[in-house]
Design a protein around this motif. Structure first.
Motif, PDB file in Angstrom:
ATOM      1  N   LEU A   7       0.833  -1.200   0.000  1.00 39.11           N
ATOM      2  CA  LEU A   7       0.000   0.000   0.000  1.00 39.11           C
ATOM      3  C   LEU A   7       0.872   1.256   0.000  1.00 39.11           C
ATOM      4  N   ARG A   8       1.891   1.274   0.824  1.00 35.75           N
ATOM      5  CA  ARG A   8       2.789   2.428   0.917  1.00 35.75           C
ATOM      6  C   ARG A   8       3.540   2.626  -0.410  1.00 35.75           C
ATOM      7  N   GLU A   9       4.132   1.553  -0.932  1.00 35.45           N
ATOM      8  CA  GLU A   9       4.908   1.658  -2.172  1.00 35.45           C
ATOM      9  C   GLU A   9       4.025   2.038  -3.363  1.00 35.45           C
ATOM     10  N   HIS A  10       2.843   1.462  -3.415  1.00 35.59           N
ATOM     11  CA  HIS A  10       1.941   1.788  -4.516  1.00 35.59           C
ATOM     12  C   HIS A  10       1.469   3.239  -4.416  1.00 35.59           C
ATOM     13  N   GLY A  11       1.236   3.703  -3.207  1.00 32.47           N
ATOM     14  CA  GLY A  11       0.825   5.097  -3.014  1.00 32.47           C
ATOM     15  C   GLY A  11       1.859   6.080  -3.539  1.00 32.47           C
ATOM     16  N   SER A  69      -6.538  -0.869  -6.168  1.00 26.83           N
ATOM     17  CA  SER A  69      -6.858  -1.604  -4.957  1.00 26.83           C
ATOM     18  C   SER A  69      -8.235  -1.086  -4.596  1.00 26.83           C
ATOM     19  N   CYS A  70      -8.906  -1.752  -3.745  1.00 24.28           N
ATOM     20  CA  CYS A  70     -10.296  -1.392  -3.486  1.00 24.28           C
ATOM     21  C   CYS A  70     -10.465  -0.782  -2.097  1.00 24.28           C
ATOM     22  N   PRO A  71     -11.181   0.324  -2.007  1.00 25.37           N
ATOM     23  CA  PRO A  71     -11.457   0.914  -0.692  1.00 25.37           C
ATOM     24  C   PRO A  71     -12.285  -0.001   0.215  1.00 25.37           C
ATOM     25  N   ASN A  72     -12.849  -1.066  -0.356  1.00 25.59           N
ATOM     26  CA  ASN A  72     -13.628  -2.015   0.443  1.00 25.59           C
ATOM     27  C   ASN A  72     -12.779  -3.172   0.972  1.00 25.59           C
ATOM     28  N   PHE A  73     -11.528  -3.236   0.564  1.00 26.01           N
ATOM     29  CA  PHE A  73     -10.603  -4.273   1.015  1.00 26.01           C
ATOM     30  C   PHE A  73     -10.137  -3.921   2.426  1.00 26.01           C
ATOM     31  N   ARG A  74     -10.162  -4.875   3.320  1.00 27.48           N
ATOM     32  CA  ARG A  74      -9.687  -4.676   4.693  1.00 27.48           C
ATOM     33  C   ARG A  74      -8.613  -5.699   4.973  1.00 27.48           C
ATOM     34  N   PHE A  75      -7.569  -5.274   5.689  1.00 27.49           N
ATOM     35  CA  PHE A  75      -6.473  -6.194   5.973  1.00 27.49           C
ATOM     36  C   PHE A  75      -5.805  -5.869   7.299  1.00 27.49           C
ATOM     37  N   GLN A 137      -6.825   4.760   3.094  1.00 30.04           N
ATOM     38  CA  GLN A 137      -6.452   4.726   4.506  1.00 30.04           C
ATOM     39  C   GLN A 137      -7.392   3.901   5.370  1.00 30.04           C
ATOM     40  N   ILE A 138      -8.594   3.672   4.920  1.00 30.41           N
ATOM     41  CA  ILE A 138      -9.547   2.882   5.705  1.00 30.41           C
ATOM     42  C   ILE A 138      -9.311   1.373   5.605  1.00 30.41           C
ATOM     43  N   CYS A 139      -8.413   0.970   4.697  1.00 31.63           N
ATOM     44  CA  CYS A 139      -8.226  -0.465   4.444  1.00 31.63           C
ATOM     45  C   CYS A 139      -7.506  -1.213   5.568  1.00 31.63           C
ATOM     46  N   GLU A 140      -6.516  -0.575   6.182  1.00 28.68           N
ATOM     47  CA  GLU A 140      -5.759  -1.256   7.221  1.00 28.68           C
ATOM     48  C   GLU A 140      -6.526  -1.266   8.536  1.00 28.68           C
ATOM     49  N   ILE A 141      -6.699  -2.434   9.069  1.00 26.81           N
ATOM     50  CA  ILE A 141      -7.373  -2.592  10.363  1.00 26.81           C
ATOM     51  C   ILE A 141      -6.343  -2.380  11.452  1.00 26.81           C
TER      52      ILE A 141
END
Length: 143
Positions: A7-11, A69-75, A137-141
């Motif tokens: 996520l960081r690298e892609h951002g 990547s999807c804003p609905n993805f949670r990890f 930013q909402i993806c990471e739990i």
């Protein structure tokens, strides 16, 4: 590579492209159009490893790569929960009918390969922000 690192690298890659497009005074619509798979494959070949193979991550005619990547993805890289001696690391927050949980050894990950939700221009328009990291930013739990 962990989800967080990806996520960081892609951002960083995403921001670099958007900043370049802003110097060209492109409108939101033109920025979204720029992220069309065919255009990105030609002009931003380092953005996605699939571009070199002329392969799309999702089987759809008009694939838009703005969200990638999807804003609905949670990890959670630390794991979310244990299920039958396996650890779940990701899931879909909207429980898309086209998504599924993939079991890989003792790990469970969300498989979004059949879902097209975040890759349509309409969806990108609805969730658009010049700062991709704000959207994601909402993806990471956080535990």
């Amino acid at each position: 590579m962990s989800y967080k690192n990806w996520l960081r690298e892609h951002g960083v890659k995403h921001k670099k492209i958007v900043e370049k497009l802003l110097t060209q005074d492109l409108t939101q619509e033109k920025i979204i159009e720029y992220f069309d798979f065919e255009n990105m494959k030609e002009k931003e070949s380092d953005f996605c490893p699939l571009y070199a193979q002329n392969k799309k991550c999702h089987d759809m005619k008009e694939l838009n790569c703005y969200l990638c990547s999807c804003p609905n993805f949670r990890f959670s890289d630390a794991g979310i929960q244990s299920i039958e001696n396996k650890i779940q690391y990701s899931f879909c927050s909207i429980d898309s009918k086209d998504g599924r949980q993939g079991v890989y050894g003792e790990k469970i990950h969300q498989d979004c390969s059949r879902c097209q939700v975040p890759h349509t221009k309409e969806y990108v328009h609805k969730h658009f922000d010049l700062e991709w990291n704000k959207i994601m930013q909402i993806c990471e739990i956080q535990k």
